[in-house]
Design a protein around this motif. Sequence first.
Motif, short mmCIF file in Angstrom:
data_model
loop_
_atom_site.label_atom_id
_atom_site.label_comp_id
_atom_site.label_asym_id
_atom_site.label_seq_id
_atom_site.Cartn_x
_atom_site.Cartn_y
_atom_site.Cartn_z
N PHE A 1 29.87 40.57 29.08
CA PHE A 1 29.47 39.96 30.24
C PHE A 1 29.87 40.93 31.61
O PHE A 1 29.72 40.60 32.64
CB PHE A 1 30.07 38.71 30.57
N TRP A 2 30.38 42.01 31.07
CA TRP A 2 30.97 42.95 32.32
C TRP A 2 30.41 44.30 32.19
O TRP A 2 30.37 44.92 31.00
CB TRP A 2 32.57 42.97 31.80
N VAL A 3 30.20 44.84 33.34
CA VAL A 3 30.00 46.28 33.46
C VAL A 3 30.75 46.95 34.37
O VAL A 3 31.10 46.48 35.55
CB VAL A 3 28.50 46.40 33.93
N HIS B 1 44.49 31.76 33.92
CA HIS B 1 43.22 31.82 34.45
C HIS B 1 41.93 32.28 33.62
O HIS B 1 42.28 32.61 32.30
CB HIS B 1 43.17 32.94 35.72
N MET B 2 40.80 32.34 34.13
CA MET B 2 39.62 32.42 33.57
C MET B 2 38.62 32.76 34.62
O MET B 2 38.80 32.34 35.57
CB MET B 2 39.17 31.59 32.51
N GLY B 3 37.17 33.30 34.15
CA GLY B 3 36.27 33.31 34.90
C GLY B 3 35.17 34.05 34.58
O GLY B 3 35.06 34.14 33.26
N SER B 4 34.13 34.40 35.49
CA SER B 4 32.89 35.05 34.63
C SER B 4 32.04 34.09 33.90
O SER B 4 31.60 34.68 32.97
CB SER B 4 33.29 36.51 33.98
N ARG B 5 32.18 32.82 33.96
CA ARG B 5 31.23 31.97 33.38
C ARG B 5 29.89 31.90 34.08
O ARG B 5 29.83 30.98 34.83
CB ARG B 5 31.99 30.53 33.06
N SER C 1 36.92 36.28 25.42
CA SER C 1 37.94 36.87 26.10
C SER C 1 38.22 36.41 27.57
O SER C 1 38.72 35.20 27.44
CB SER C 1 37.69 38.51 26.31
N SER C 2 38.29 37.03 28.44
CA SER C 2 38.77 36.47 29.87
C SER C 2 37.88 35.19 30.43
O SER C 2 38.27 34.80 31.38
CB SER C 2 38.81 37.39 30.91
N GLN C 3 36.98 34.97 29.63
CA GLN C 3 36.08 33.57 30.13
C GLN C 3 37.03 32.52 29.69
O GLN C 3 36.57 31.49 30.08
CB GLN C 3 34.81 33.91 29.39
N ILE D 1 50.40 41.70 39.40
CA ILE D 1 49.88 41.16 40.46
C ILE D 1 48.49 41.65 40.84
O ILE D 1 48.32 42.98 40.70
CB ILE D 1 50.68 41.26 41.81
N LYS D 2 47.36 40.90 40.56
CA LYS D 2 45.95 41.44 40.67
C LYS D 2 45.54 41.04 42.22
O LYS D 2 45.66 39.98 42.64
CB LYS D 2 45.18 40.96 39.80
N PHE D 3 45.02 42.09 42.85
CA PHE D 3 44.50 42.15 44.12
C PHE D 3 43.04 41.79 44.05
O PHE D 3 42.22 42.83 43.54
CB PHE D 3 44.93 43.26 45.22
N GLY E 1 24.99 36.87 39.43
CA GLY E 1 25.77 38.26 39.26
C GLY E 1 26.86 38.10 40.12
O GLY E 1 26.85 37.57 41.12
N ARG E 2 27.87 38.68 39.56
CA ARG E 2 29.51 38.57 40.42
C ARG E 2 29.85 40.10 40.49
O ARG E 2 30.06 40.53 39.26
CB ARG E 2 30.27 37.66 39.76
N LEU E 3 30.14 40.37 41.59
CA LEU E 3 30.64 41.88 41.85
C LEU E 3 32.11 41.71 42.42
O LEU E 3 32.12 41.08 43.43
CB LEU E 3 29.78 42.71 42.92
N TRP F 1 40.75 30.78 29.01
CA TRP F 1 41.96 30.68 29.64
C TRP F 1 43.04 31.54 29.06
O TRP F 1 43.00 31.53 28.00
CB TRP F 1 42.67 29.03 29.43
N HIS F 2 43.60 32.23 30.04
CA HIS F 2 44.55 33.02 29.41
C HIS F 2 45.56 33.56 30.49
O HIS F 2 45.44 33.35 31.63
CB HIS F 2 44.20 34.49 28.71
N ARG F 3 46.76 34.08 30.19
CA ARG F 3 47.69 35.07 31.07
C ARG F 3 47.63 36.29 30.28
O ARG F 3 47.38 36.54 29.42
CB ARG F 3 49.03 34.48 30.98
N PRO G 1 33.07 31.95 39.51
CA PRO G 1 34.40 32.02 40.04
C PRO G 1 35.29 32.10 39.28
O PRO G 1 35.59 31.83 38.21
CB PRO G 1 34.33 30.78 41.06
N PHE G 2 36.49 33.14 40.02
CA PHE G 2 37.87 33.22 39.16
C PHE G 2 38.34 31.84 39.50
O PHE G 2 38.34 31.39 40.59
CB PHE G 2 38.44 34.30 40.04
N THR G 3 38.95 31.53 38.09
CA THR G 3 39.41 30.06 38.10
C THR G 3 40.81 30.14 37.50
O THR G 3 41.23 30.86 36.69
CB THR G 3 38.53 29.26 37.41
O1 LIG Z 1 36.43 37.63 35.33
C1 LIG Z 1 36.90 36.83 35.77
O2 LIG Z 1 36.97 35.95 36.63
C2 LIG Z 1 38.58 36.82 35.10
C3 LIG Z 1 39.25 38.31 35.00
C4 LIG Z 1 40.66 38.29 34.48
O3 LIG Z 1 41.03 37.56 33.59
C5 LIG Z 1 41.58 39.04 35.09
O4 LIG Z 1 41.06 40.01 35.86
O5 LIG Z 1 42.69 39.13 34.40
#
Ligand SMILES: O=C(O)CCC(=O)C(=O)O
Length: 294
Positions: free
Chosen positions: A100-102, A245-249, A160-162, A174-176, A255-257, A164-166, A190-192
Amino acid sequence: MGLMSRALWHVNRSPLRWAVKAGVNTWHLNEKRERRRQALLLDVTAAERAKADDLNRDGYAIVTDLIDSKIQQQIAAAGQVRLQNIESAEAGQNSTWKKFWVRLLDAEMENGQLSADNVFVQYALQAPVINVISAALGEIPWLDYVLLSYSRYTGEELASSQLWHRDHDDVRVIKFFSYLTDVEEDGDGPFTFLPRQATDKFGYPLLSSHFPDEQVFSKVPRSDIKVMKAPRLAAFMVDTTKCLHMGSRMGPGHGRLLYTATFFCFPRMVPTQNRRPFFATPNTTELQKLIMGL
Ligand SMILES: O=C(O)CCC(=O)C(=O)O
Ligand SMILES: [Fe+2]
């Protein structure tokens, strides 16, 4: 993954990680001391310090207002240009892992490295970002990578990151993040996340790293969730090791940039074989070199 890094990866996911990290630190005391000293020299504003406090207390901070709006416009425009080349970006990626990612910055890397002058690298190095993260960590952070990713609908099961995970890259990551398209509906993916205190209710199940909703909400009330729905140019920071967190559902047709700069607290636990994601130019300052590990 080698045996050694696999062992460390497991340690990193347990409460033992603090002990191991302290051991690693003694080998790097001088660098650590220098990073702390340099952080004290930064000119951190009251607003930046308040965001650093948010980050330490809750595991996240909304920083949209700290970023110069002209710089935000520039980065969004630069993102749109990269998005126009998505087909060639996609062709170069065998994305069995994250369908789901490019990734959109591969084409501008030279031997796998981005120039310190690259607009997306400069965006990570801007003063408000470095000031907030340095104030939160009490030392100059290490910039691990910058990423421009486009998420879209695949119709496949969540993976994967869709889920819930740490993140377990290191003890503190720390992610910006900056949205470069509007993320205002559920379908925009949305990032959740769960703030630090809510994540603590979940604990550290040992046998898995990615969890479905039901498992998370058997321990954490749904009302604790934060869904980052916001227009493009919203910017936020998350301690992704402390916050589930999770996201990209994504919904069909959406599309989400997203821009991501990943910082961690020196030193990394998992050996990185002299990874050098960036190269310096004559414009690169000493502080920037320290941040990029150059
Ligand atoms: O796609 C998302 O919103 C989750 C991204 C994520 O898990 C991360 O950047 O660590
Ligand atoms: Fe993550």
